[in-house]
Write a protein that holds these residues in place. Sequence first.
Motif, PDB file in Angstrom:
ATOM      1  N   PHE A 126       0.823  -1.208   0.000  1.00 29.37           N
ATOM      2  CA  PHE A 126       0.000   0.000   0.000  1.00 29.37           C
ATOM      3  C   PHE A 126       0.859   1.261   0.000  1.00 29.37           C
ATOM      4  CE2 PHE A 126      -2.421   3.325   2.155  1.00 29.37           C
ATOM      5  CZ  PHE A 126      -3.624   3.302   1.465  1.00 29.37           C
ATOM      6  N   MET A 127       2.067   1.188   0.566  1.00 25.85           N
ATOM      7  CA  MET A 127       2.899   2.381   0.702  1.00 25.85           C
ATOM      8  C   MET A 127       3.544   2.793  -0.620  1.00 25.85           C
ATOM      9  SD  MET A 127       2.311   3.024   3.784  1.00 25.85           S
ATOM     10  CE  MET A 127       3.424   4.421   3.915  1.00 25.85           C
ATOM     11  N   ILE A 128       3.719   1.849  -1.565  1.00 21.31           N
ATOM     12  CA  ILE A 128       4.420   2.188  -2.812  1.00 21.31           C
ATOM     13  C   ILE A 128       3.546   2.032  -4.053  1.00 21.31           C
ATOM     14  CG2 ILE A 128       6.666   1.564  -1.855  1.00 21.31           C
ATOM     15  CD1 ILE A 128       6.469  -1.079  -3.369  1.00 21.31           C
ATOM     16  N   ASP A 131      -1.447   3.812  -7.857  1.00 22.30           N
ATOM     17  CA  ASP A 131      -2.825   4.277  -7.647  1.00 22.30           C
ATOM     18  C   ASP A 131      -3.425   3.451  -6.514  1.00 22.30           C
ATOM     19  OD1 ASP A 131      -2.616   6.046  -9.815  1.00 22.30           O
ATOM     20  OD2 ASP A 131      -3.175   4.481 -11.228  1.00 22.30           O
ATOM     21  N   VAL A 132      -3.637   4.076  -5.346  1.00 16.83           N
ATOM     22  CA  VAL A 132      -4.085   3.360  -4.151  1.00 16.83           C
ATOM     23  C   VAL A 132      -5.530   2.910  -4.313  1.00 16.83           C
ATOM     24  CG1 VAL A 132      -2.500   4.614  -2.661  1.00 16.83           C
ATOM     25  CG2 VAL A 132      -4.810   5.512  -3.040  1.00 16.83           C
ATOM     26  N   SER A 141      -6.637  13.831  -4.071  1.00 19.25           N
ATOM     27  CA  SER A 141      -5.376  13.412  -4.681  1.00 19.25           C
ATOM     28  C   SER A 141      -4.942  12.061  -4.125  1.00 19.25           C
ATOM     29  CB  SER A 141      -4.299  14.467  -4.427  1.00 19.25           C
ATOM     30  OG  SER A 141      -4.061  14.595  -3.035  1.00 19.25           O
ATOM     31  N   LYS A 142      -3.787  11.563  -4.598  1.00 22.29           N
ATOM     32  CA  LYS A 142      -3.287  10.269  -4.131  1.00 22.29           C
ATOM     33  C   LYS A 142      -3.012  10.292  -2.629  1.00 22.29           C
ATOM     34  CE  LYS A 142      -1.214   8.831  -8.508  1.00 22.29           C
ATOM     35  NZ  LYS A 142       0.031   8.394  -9.196  1.00 22.29           N
ATOM     36  N   ASN A 143      -2.376  11.349  -2.148  1.00 20.32           N
ATOM     37  CA  ASN A 143      -2.080  11.443  -0.714  1.00 20.32           C
ATOM     38  C   ASN A 143      -3.370  11.543   0.100  1.00 20.32           C
ATOM     39  OD1 ASN A 143       0.689  11.347  -1.167  1.00 20.32           O
ATOM     40  ND2 ASN A 143       0.869  13.570  -1.350  1.00 20.32           N
ATOM     41  N   GLU A 144      -4.336  12.283  -0.420  1.00 24.64           N
ATOM     42  CA  GLU A 144      -5.614  12.412   0.294  1.00 24.64           C
ATOM     43  C   GLU A 144      -6.368  11.084   0.308  1.00 24.64           C
ATOM     44  OE1 GLU A 144      -6.480  17.154  -0.683  1.00 24.64           O
ATOM     45  OE2 GLU A 144      -7.429  15.572  -1.874  1.00 24.64           O
ATOM     46  N   LYS A 146      -4.970   8.108   0.288  1.00 26.03           N
ATOM     47  CA  LYS A 146      -4.283   7.253   1.256  1.00 26.03           C
ATOM     48  C   LYS A 146      -4.724   7.570   2.679  1.00 26.03           C
ATOM     49  CE  LYS A 146       0.063   5.931  -0.991  1.00 26.03           C
ATOM     50  NZ  LYS A 146       1.540   6.005  -0.921  1.00 26.03           N
ATOM     51  N   ALA A 147      -4.723   8.848   3.012  1.00 22.91           N
ATOM     52  CA  ALA A 147      -5.104   9.256   4.369  1.00 22.91           C
ATOM     53  C   ALA A 147      -6.560   8.890   4.644  1.00 22.91           C
ATOM     54  CB  ALA A 147      -4.882  10.755   4.534  1.00 22.91           C
ATOM     55  N   CYS A 148      -7.418   9.078   3.658  1.00 21.50           N
ATOM     56  CA  CYS A 148      -8.837   8.767   3.835  1.00 21.50           C
ATOM     57  C   CYS A 148      -9.040   7.266   4.017  1.00 21.50           C
ATOM     58  CB  CYS A 148      -9.621   9.282   2.640  1.00 21.50           C
ATOM     59  SG  CYS A 148     -11.405   8.984   2.748  1.00 21.50           S
ATOM     60  N   PHE A 149      -8.266   6.454   3.266  1.00 20.09           N
ATOM     61  CA  PHE A 149      -8.383   5.004   3.374  1.00 20.09           C
ATOM     62  C   PHE A 149      -8.069   4.548   4.800  1.00 20.09           C
ATOM     63  CE2 PHE A 149      -6.839   0.698   3.167  1.00 20.09           C
ATOM     64  CZ  PHE A 149      -7.666   0.073   2.255  1.00 20.09           C
ATOM     65  N   SER A 150      -6.914   5.000   5.339  1.00 16.38           N
ATOM     66  CA  SER A 150      -6.521   4.596   6.693  1.00 16.38           C
ATOM     67  C   SER A 150      -7.543   5.069   7.733  1.00 16.38           C
ATOM     68  CB  SER A 150      -5.142   5.165   7.023  1.00 16.38           C
ATOM     69  OG  SER A 150      -4.177   4.661   6.117  1.00 16.38           O
TER      70      SER A 150
END
Length: 239
Positions: A126-128, A131-132, A141-144, A146-150
């Motif tokens: 998941f870290m690398i 497209d998450v 965005s991609k970073n958003e 990721k944060a939303c998923f966690s």
Amino acid sequence: MEIKKNPKSNLENYSKIFMQIGLVLALFVTYAAIENKTYDKVIGDLGTVSMNADMEEETVITEKIEPIKPKTPPPPAPEKIEIVEDEKEVEETVIESTETDETEAVEVEEIVEIQEVEEVVEDVSFMIIEDVPVFPGCKGSKNELKACFSKMVQKHFSRKFDANLPNELGLSSGRKRVFIGFKIDKNGNIVDVNARAPHPKIKSEVISVMKQLPKMKPGKQRGKPVGVKYSIPFTLIVE
């Protein structure tokens, strides 16, 4: 007694004439001097040298003369010419045509179709991942994403897990760490859920809760859906 001169013998009477004659002579001498041509003194004639002559060396062409070989004399003519009758039949060579008849069956080699081997992409962390996976309702965005998923996974665990279970099992008070791991497959389903907990019943409860996660949009690597591995720790407080 005074001697008298003859007026005709007096030269002063002809002074003008003499002066005119002198001027004419002076002009004539001057004209003759101007018109007189002078030539430089030439010492011998050495001829004319052409500087544009070719400086090429004379090439001597030598030709190799091969010795003349004596001609081979023709074979002697036979003394007697015999006429032999053509008794043997000449076999006629038949050239078979390579063209096929429409009614004739033609054997065709079976064409084996080679299937392209699809490139197998292994599961990606998941870290690398490029497209998450997208948890339902997450945007940005991609970073958003990721944060939303966690955040949504933690919220799901807190809402579904039985918080009274550690107390019912008689565990000692304090903080207990639980490690959870699972995979979002190519179709977005939650599979391969595993957990490490301080008690087997807590482990079973954690696995049951994580299997209830909703179906997600799968992650992609190089534009192709792939399995994505995800892990997260949780802390249980036992009173």
